[in-house]
Design an enzyme around this catalytic site. Structure first.
Site, PDB file in Angstrom:
ATOM      1  N   ASP A 144      33.241  25.452  20.594  1.00 48.38           N
ATOM      2  CA  ASP A 144      33.954  26.418  19.847  1.00 48.38           C
ATOM      3  C   ASP A 144      34.602  25.642  18.646  1.00 48.38           C
ATOM      4  OD1 ASP A 144      35.816  25.321  21.029  1.00 48.38           O
ATOM      5  OD2 ASP A 144      36.994  27.084  21.556  1.00 48.38           O
ATOM      6  N   GLN A 154      37.114  34.238  17.880  1.00 50.08           N
ATOM      7  CA  GLN A 154      37.717  34.250  16.623  1.00 50.08           C
ATOM      8  C   GLN A 154      39.133  34.971  16.488  1.00 50.08           C
ATOM      9  OE1 GLN A 154      36.312  32.849  13.257  1.00 50.08           O
ATOM     10  NE2 GLN A 154      35.822  31.907  15.105  1.00 50.08           N
ATOM     11  N   THR A 155      39.819  34.688  17.871  1.00 48.93           N
ATOM     12  CA  THR A 155      41.039  35.283  18.077  1.00 48.93           C
ATOM     13  C   THR A 155      41.986  34.438  18.707  1.00 48.93           C
ATOM     14  OG1 THR A 155      39.809  37.555  18.125  1.00 48.93           O
ATOM     15  CG2 THR A 155      42.351  37.573  19.048  1.00 48.93           C
ATOM     16  N   LEU A 192      42.490  44.674  16.832  1.00 45.68           N
ATOM     17  CA  LEU A 192      42.182  43.451  17.157  1.00 45.68           C
ATOM     18  C   LEU A 192      41.145  43.078  16.100  1.00 45.68           C
ATOM     19  CD1 LEU A 192      42.631  41.454  19.228  1.00 45.68           C
ATOM     20  CD2 LEU A 192      40.761  42.240  20.585  1.00 45.68           C
ATOM     21  N   GLY A 193      40.462  43.628  15.278  1.00 45.21           N
ATOM     22  CA  GLY A 193      39.545  43.151  14.446  1.00 45.21           C
ATOM     23  C   GLY A 193      38.010  42.742  14.853  1.00 45.21           C
ATOM     24  N   TYR A 194      37.313  42.629  14.129  1.00 51.32           N
ATOM     25  CA  TYR A 194      35.738  42.447  14.307  1.00 51.32           C
ATOM     26  C   TYR A 194      35.543  43.600  15.297  1.00 51.32           C
ATOM     27  CZ  TYR A 194      35.523  38.039  11.894  1.00 51.32           C
ATOM     28  OH  TYR A 194      35.661  37.260  10.709  1.00 51.32           O
ATOM     29  N   TRP A 214      42.804  34.854  32.821  1.00 50.72           N
ATOM     30  CA  TRP A 214      41.420  34.705  33.056  1.00 50.72           C
ATOM     31  C   TRP A 214      41.004  33.557  33.900  1.00 50.72           C
ATOM     32  CZ3 TRP A 214      43.557  36.134  28.221  1.00 50.72           C
ATOM     33  CH2 TRP A 214      43.922  35.160  27.571  1.00 50.72           C
ATOM     34  N   CYS A 249      45.036  18.356  19.870  1.00 54.13           N
ATOM     35  CA  CYS A 249      44.252  17.965  18.963  1.00 54.13           C
ATOM     36  C   CYS A 249      44.359  19.143  17.996  1.00 54.13           C
ATOM     37  CB  CYS A 249      42.931  17.667  19.386  1.00 54.13           C
ATOM     38  SG  CYS A 249      42.031  16.529  17.925  1.00 54.13           S
ATOM     39  N   CYS A 262      48.662  11.461  22.661  1.00 54.55           N
ATOM     40  CA  CYS A 262      47.230  11.685  22.962  1.00 54.55           C
ATOM     41  C   CYS A 262      46.963  10.685  23.730  1.00 54.55           C
ATOM     42  CB  CYS A 262      46.553  11.789  21.482  1.00 54.55           C
ATOM     43  SG  CYS A 262      44.833  11.864  22.106  1.00 54.55           S
ATOM     44  N   TYR A 315      28.002  30.117  22.408  1.00 54.25           N
ATOM     45  CA  TYR A 315      29.303  29.623  23.034  1.00 54.25           C
ATOM     46  C   TYR A 315      29.687  30.492  24.238  1.00 54.25           C
ATOM     47  CZ  TYR A 315      34.179  30.016  24.203  1.00 54.25           C
ATOM     48  OH  TYR A 315      35.021  30.118  25.130  1.00 54.25           O
ATOM     49  N   GLU A 372      36.420  36.474  27.280  1.00 57.83           N
ATOM     50  CA  GLU A 372      35.662  35.649  26.050  1.00 57.83           C
ATOM     51  C   GLU A 372      35.293  36.442  24.971  1.00 57.83           C
ATOM     52  OE1 GLU A 372      35.258  32.511  25.947  1.00 57.83           O
ATOM     53  OE2 GLU A 372      36.027  31.977  28.110  1.00 57.83           O
TER      54      GLU A 372
END
Length: 347
Positions: free
Chosen positions: A134, A38-39, A76-78, A20, A188, A198, A116, A33
DNA sequence: AAGACGGGGAA
DNA sequence: TTCCCAGTCTT
């Protein structure tokens, strides 16, 4: 070099090659997106390809049925994400003539698109100067600036959004946003961040005070509810008695089996003695039972018992129907149900 | 402001 | 086990 420039420099040498990122097509970016909310990227990737292939344009998506979308989304959920996508695709087809909007103020009005996602799509597709916030961005900002305000309090959310806006490089918002998130995901990280390599550690408050493991701060953990599901599997030759779920509980609008939920774990014979069993016919003998399967979700633990009944001399209920086992692949079911039925019939 | 909403990977 | 993932919607 300022904070943003340092992260962008890091990003350009370390970024992953993700599909993407090769496009500015707002529709394709929207697809990615929503799937990635949450994935994890690795989990969402196959679904992204599946949807992009099945629905190459938003016009194709708008022509789909909810059953079909949920079936593609299965596992996939949700699932509200899938249902909202269809609503949004239809609206974009009608109100925007199939041209997916790229402006933040248009995007934010669409179902399933919050702050977001609107910032992500508008910046990636049209370089609009909106900062994404996010889980990655919360973590990077909390650590670098040493902020212990909880990220999920209303006050914290405002604070972090303001900070994200301040550090945004308005001359290249797409690059900046990608860099912030990739940096959070790859270097991070929540556990064991790679501070040793870093590029911004000398300016990082958490690194200087050895506080990376305690930032960001997040309020309270949710308490997990326990639920006890007793599913009745009734089949007749090559057909299974199934039902469509309602739209207020988990797995809304998906398909499962006739269900009796109880307040505690019951033995098979106790389930059969329940008053709710009357609709399945008097003294319907138990043919088999699978034991108890524990299905762990984020907000509840389901203890699922599958009872196989010998026959069904009872009354058909509203929303019940017989499904041919050759058609089960077309019905969107919770993963655990799908696997169980699949197992029984061996396909 | 708090709850609801899935499933999987990592430690 | 516990955490958390390119969050959003409902109550």
């Amino acid at each position: 070099m300022n904070f943003s420039a340092q992260l962008i420099a890091w990003y350009q040498h370390n970024k992953r090659d993700l599909p993407w990122r090769k496009t500015t097509d707002a529709y394709i970016i929207w697809l990615s997106e929503i799937i990635l909310q949450q994935t994890r990227v690795e989990q969402g990737m196959p679904y992204f390809y599946r949807f992009a292939e099945r629905y190459p344009t938003v016009t194709d998506f708008a022509a789909a049925s909810e059953d079909e979308v949920l079936r593609l989304w299965q596992g996939l959920g949700y699932y509200s994400r899938g249902r909202n996508m269809l609503k949004t695709a239809k609206l974009v087809q009608e109100q925007y003539g199939g041209n997916f909007p790229t402006a933040y103020n248009d995007l934010i009005k669409l179902k399933g698109i919050g702050e977001y996602t609107a910032a992500a799509i508008s910046s990636f597709s049209a370089n609009e100067a909106k900062a994404v916030v996010d889980g990655n961005v919360y973590r990077v900002l909390a650590r670098y600036f040493g902020i212990d305000e909880p990220i999920n309090s209303p006050k914290g959310k405002k604070l972090f959004q303001k900070l994200a806006d301040e550090v945004l490089d308005v001359s290249q918002p797409a690059l900046h946003n990608q860099a912030m998130m990739e940096f959070g995901a790859m270097l991070c990280k929540p556990k064991k961040p790679a501070c040793g390599i870093c590029p911004v550690r000398t300016g990082c408050e958490a690194f200087k005070t050895n506080a990376t493991s305690s930032l960001p701060v997040k309020l309270k953990k949710i308490k997990v509810k326990q639920r006890f599901f007793n599913y009745l599997l009734i089949f007749d030759e090559k057909r299974v008695l199934m039902k469509k779920r309602g739209n207020s509980d988990i797995w809304a609008n998906m398909y499962d089996l006739p269900l009796i939920e109880t307040d505690e774990l019951l033995e098979p014979m106790q389930v059969l003695a329940l008053p709710e069993m009357k609709i399945f016919g008097e003294s319907n003998p138990l043919k088999d039972n699978s034991g108890v399967i524990k299905h762990v979700l984020t907000h509840q633990h389901l203890f699922i018992r599958f009872l196989i009944l010998d026959k069904f001399p009872g009354e058909m209920q509203k929303d019940w129907f017989y499904a041919d086992i050759n058609d089960l692949d077309k019905l969107a079911m919770p993963k655990t149900i799908f696997i169980f039925i699949k197992d029984i019939f061996n396909f």
